[in-house]
Design an enzyme around this catalytic site. Structure first.
Site, PDB file in Angstrom:
ATOM      1  N   ARG A  92      20.855  29.964  57.518  1.00  0.00           N
ATOM      2  CA  ARG A  92      22.015  30.876  57.378  1.00  0.00           C
ATOM      3  C   ARG A  92      21.668  32.095  56.523  1.00  0.00           C
ATOM      4  NH1 ARG A  92      27.829  29.285  54.544  1.00  0.00           N
ATOM      5  NH2 ARG A  92      28.279  31.393  53.789  1.00  0.00           N
ATOM      6  N   GLU A 116      32.745  33.580  60.793  1.00  0.00           N
ATOM      7  CA  GLU A 116      33.659  32.475  60.501  1.00  0.00           C
ATOM      8  C   GLU A 116      34.861  32.473  61.442  1.00  0.00           C
ATOM      9  OE1 GLU A 116      34.431  33.016  56.250  1.00  0.00           O
ATOM     10  OE2 GLU A 116      32.792  31.661  55.812  1.00  0.00           O
ATOM     11  N   ASP A 167      26.545  33.248  49.821  1.00  0.00           N
ATOM     12  CA  ASP A 167      27.982  33.469  49.665  1.00  0.00           C
ATOM     13  C   ASP A 167      28.432  33.344  48.214  1.00  0.00           C
ATOM     14  OD1 ASP A 167      30.617  33.840  50.167  1.00  0.00           O
ATOM     15  OD2 ASP A 167      30.966  31.924  51.156  1.00  0.00           O
ATOM     16  N   ARG A 210      31.563  44.707  57.448  1.00  0.00           N
ATOM     17  CA  ARG A 210      30.924  43.696  56.592  1.00  0.00           C
ATOM     18  C   ARG A 210      29.704  43.059  57.254  1.00  0.00           C
ATOM     19  NH1 ARG A 210      34.141  39.157  54.865  1.00  0.00           N
ATOM     20  NH2 ARG A 210      33.525  39.250  52.701  1.00  0.00           N
ATOM     21  N   GLU A 231      35.596  32.115  42.967  1.00  0.00           N
ATOM     22  CA  GLU A 231      35.679  31.047  43.971  1.00  0.00           C
ATOM     23  C   GLU A 231      34.707  29.901  43.675  1.00  0.00           C
ATOM     24  OE1 GLU A 231      34.954  32.386  47.976  1.00  0.00           O
ATOM     25  OE2 GLU A 231      34.860  30.348  48.763  1.00  0.00           O
ATOM     26  N   GLU A 244      29.100  44.229  47.824  1.00  0.00           N
ATOM     27  CA  GLU A 244      30.324  43.428  47.705  1.00  0.00           C
ATOM     28  C   GLU A 244      30.094  42.328  46.672  1.00  0.00           C
ATOM     29  OE1 GLU A 244      32.204  42.054  51.374  1.00  0.00           O
ATOM     30  OE2 GLU A 244      33.100  40.351  50.342  1.00  0.00           O
TER      31      GLU A 244
HETATM   32  C1  BDP Z   1      33.803  32.901  51.597  1.00  0.00           C
HETATM   33  C2  BDP Z   1      35.177  32.359  51.405  1.00  0.00           C
HETATM   34  C3  BDP Z   1      36.101  32.625  52.548  1.00  0.00           C
HETATM   35  C4  BDP Z   1      36.037  34.100  52.930  1.00  0.00           C
HETATM   36  C5  BDP Z   1      34.598  34.470  53.230  1.00  0.00           C
HETATM   37  C6  BDP Z   1      34.393  35.961  53.482  1.00  0.00           C
HETATM   38  O1  BDP Z   1      35.070  30.961  51.200  1.00  0.00           O
HETATM   39  O2  BDP Z   1      37.399  32.228  52.166  1.00  0.00           O
HETATM   40  O3  BDP Z   1      36.842  34.378  54.014  1.00  0.00           O
HETATM   41  O4  BDP Z   1      33.794  34.175  52.120  1.00  0.00           O
HETATM   42  O5  BDP Z   1      33.845  36.620  52.608  1.00  0.00           O
HETATM   43  O6  BDP Z   1      33.245  33.010  50.331  1.00  0.00           O
HETATM   44  O7  BDP Z   1      34.726  36.452  54.537  1.00  0.00           O
END
Ligand code: BDP
Length: 706
Positions: free
Chosen positions: A345, A300, A374, A333, A402, A396
């Protein structure tokens, strides 16, 4: 007149005494309510009369144990214990016994015995002072769970070594995906101002066995590694240390450039290596028991070794070398994905990491999210579990909700954690077995914290149960979600059976209800873009394909779902053949993952006999009915719960019901534009049309800012 007044006061008093006392939630599960069982109370009073603690009056951990025992005794059984300096005069004996073979380094053993004169003696032994601390909390828990002190025999050692919270807290105190106020860590007033809350935070964690915390966001800020900020971190580390908690930081991979003045952060560059070594030396000078670094790299938009054509292993090992002389570790990670790769993905972490199995240094752990996308309401377990046998891996979980209705919805995550932990990765092993990693000293679990500076720490009063459940499970993966709920309720709400049973019922149904009203049958990632609150299955405007809901549900006139079978992305092939067998055929696939793995026709025949469209309607509606029931059950407790505690939850549940209906109607109206099928007979009619739902906009939804 006076008579009336007295009568009125008497009635009021009686009324109030029927309710549990109001609490603002600050004390979490550590409020230590008075015991309402007179027989047990007398027994515990005799045990708590004279207590022997190992004699080291300067030790902070032992003095925490002492304070806790005093508080629990006073509040739960109404007596103040004596602390004696000879164990012969004690009924409760804490002792360090390094030779105890029944327990590990952090474990404890509580044994009750009856001595001459019919005296009940309890001996709590541990190999370390932290074992005594954990044992102390277990004993207090046993009191609150009304366990008979004369029959106690508890032997307990944590199954995982690193039981960690990950705070996604920023330097300016905003919390990424935080819904309970701003960060509890006030970097501006640290290091000198030692907020009482830091101690209370450490105490709460110790009470459930959490022994590690990462206090900074994975989207890291290099400033935390400057000397000025390290002094602040040191101050926190000193507060946490006596509670058995080690502090960790996130490392921004480009820190050597940003704060070190170097031109590169290439992990094979000598200057870069040296910069990290010196940084590690500086940190360990300040914080000798510093845990190490957590790194989000090349994910990201975060910098990482791939910026220099190096691998994850190159990056992780370079930092690992810097901390190794100090016994530090690196947690790297596996949450990586890139838009440039047109592939699914869900497959990317596995594809990027499995080639490096066995190539990471010994002090590196790979941290894997529970599922391959996610933190969705429901995901199958991540295929990396079991796929890197030569690498210690860590789970994790996301405690903060969220994608799970944030701090507005009551969702107890215990069943979700358990579903993943108990998933079988092949015919003989579960995810739990992989985590336990018996052959290696490195094992762990991390949970993205749901903690903020709200008075009750977690926003929704029931969200505390998720922090609690996470910690209890990290200690003992075998505990059941319902037993943990039961413990939490008895310590937080009440010991009255009707209250306990009703709340437990609400909690235990909440996870499945939420999955049904949000993403039934394997749907995923169809929530509002960016903030992730509420439905937006039509979302298709973000720059990256894999940030958009339409990427995930792939509805068209033929059907719905992501084809991850052999005829599609073949993500299913990343699992062991034993698992593949269960998921690869749309006709036999476990229906809770059907649309995760398959694109199926709207007329696909489900096990119930319904076609898929009708089943989808049925599932969404069941989710709504489930929340209706949660509302009714809660209302049924009105006379038992203090109005100040009752009302906020009553209101939140009403919002949850509104939102469940919103989810159902918005999603089904949208999917109907593809299925072109009518709603089943007698199906509740949506209040608004699709256009209305699509027009809703939440620019200030929480947790989304940086
Ligand atoms: C996602 C979130 C984001 C986090 C990312 C992460 O939307 O804000 O930075 O995971 O785990 O769920 O790095």
């Amino acid at each position: 007149m006076i008579k009336f007044r007295i009568l009125f006061i008497a009635i009021l008093f009686q009324f109030l005494s029927q309710h549990c006392e109001a609490s603002n939630g600050y004390e979490l599960w550590l409020g230590y309510e008075k015991m309402n069982n007179p027989v047990l109370q007398v027994k515990y009073q005799s045990v708590f009369k004279n207590i022997y603690l190992p004699q080291n009056s300067n030790d902070k951990t032992i003095s925490i144990v002492q304070t806790e025992l005093k508080l629990a005794s006073k509040r739960i059984i109404g007596t103040t214990p004596q602390f004696v300096d000879n164990e012969k005069n004690a009924q409760l004996i804490f002792k360090i016994d390094t030779a105890n073979k029944n327990i590990g380094q952090e474990g404890f053993e509580i044994i009750s015995s009856v001595h001459a004169g019919q005296k009940n003696i309890i001996t709590l032994s541990a190999k370390s002072k932290f074992g005594l601390l954990y044992g102390c909390f277990e004993l207090i828990r046993a009191m609150q769970m009304q366990k008979d002190p004369s029959a106690l025999h508890i032997t307990s050692t944590p199954m995982l070594n690193i039981r960690m919270l990950n705070h996604w807290d920023n330097i300016n105190r905003s919390v990424e995906r935080g819904y309970a106020g701003i960060s509890i860590f006030n970097w501006h007033t640290l290091p000198d101002y030692k907020d009482k809350r830091y101690y209370d935070y450490a105490r709460a964690n110790a009470s459930i066995g959490i022994n590690a915390t990462v206090v900074t966001n994975v989207n890291a800020n290099a400033l935390f590694l400057t000397h000025e900020y390290l002094l602040k971190v040191k101050s926190l580390a000193e507060i946490f240390r006596p509670y058995g908690i080690k502090i960790y930081l996130t490392a921004r991979f480009s820190a050597p450039i940003e704060i070190g003045g170097l031109k590169t952060a290439d992990p094979l560059n000598d200057q870069v290596k040296n910069w990290w070594k010196e940084k590690a030396n500086e940190i360990y000078d300040l914080i000798p028991d510093f845990g190490g670094f957590l790194v989000k790299a090349n994910s990201e938009g975060q910098p990482g070794p791939q910026n220099y054509n190096r691998s994850h292993a190159d990056g992780a090992n370079m930092i690992a070398e810097a901390v190794a002389p100090h016994n530090g570790i690196v947690i790297w990670r596996a949450f990586v994905y890139s838009n440039e790769q047109p592939d699914d993905r869900a497959k990317q972490a596995y594809s990027e990491f499995t080639p490096y199995d066995g190539k990471f240094n010994k002090n590196v752990l790979v941290q894997i999210k529970n599922g391959p996308i996610d933190f969705q309401p429901r995901e199958p377990f991540h295929p990396l579990f079991g796929a890197m046998p030569k690498t210690p891996v860590m789970m994790e979980f996301q405690i903060t909700q969220e994608y799970l209705g944030q701090a507005t919805h009551l969702v107890y995550e215990g069943p979700m954690f358990k579903e993943i932990l108990e998933s079988k990765i092949n015919a003989s092993k579960t995810v739990m077995d992989v985590l336990e990693n018996k052959e290696n000293a490195l094992s762990g679990m991390s949970g993205v914290a749901n903690i903020g500076n709200d008075v009750n720490w977690c926003g929704h009063p029931f969200a505390q149960a998720n922090w609690y459940a996470y910690g209890r499970l990290a200690w003992n993966l075998h505990l059941s979600a319902s037993d943990i709920a039961n413990e939490w309720i008895q310590q937080t709400w009440s010991q009255e059976k009707q209250v306990v049973d009703t709340i437990q019922n609400i909690m235990m149904s909440s996870y499945e209800n939420m999955v049904k009203y949000m993403t039934p049958l394997g749907l995923h990632h169809i929530m509002g873009n960016g903030h992730h609150y509420g439905p937006m299955p039509w979302g298709n405007t973000l720059s990256r394909a894999d940030w958009n809901p339409v990427y995930y549900h792939r509805s068209d006139t033929l059907g719905i779902g992501f084809n991850r079978s052999a005829s599609g992305s073949n993500a299913v092939a990343q699992y062991d053949p034993w698992v593949q067998k269960q998921w690869s055929d749309s006709n036999s696939c476990d229906e809770k993952y059907l649309l995760w793995f398959h694109h199926v026709s709207w007329n696909h025949k489900m096990k119930s006999g319904n076609n898929l469209w009708n089943e989808l309607c049925y599932e969404y509606n069941q989710g709504v009915s489930g929340v209706e029931k949660m509302n009714q059950q809660w209302k049924g407790l009105q006379s038992k719960i203090n109005p100040d505690d009752f009302e906020p939850i009553n209101q939140l549940l009403a919002i949850q019901l509104h939102d469940a209906i919103w989810w159902r109607d918005a999603c089904l109206l949208y999917f109907q534009t593809f299925s072109k099928q009518p709603f089943p007979n007698n199906y509740p009619k949506a209040k608004y049309n699709l256009k209305y739902y699509q027009s809703l906009n939440f620019p200030f939804a929480p947790g989304n800012g940086k």
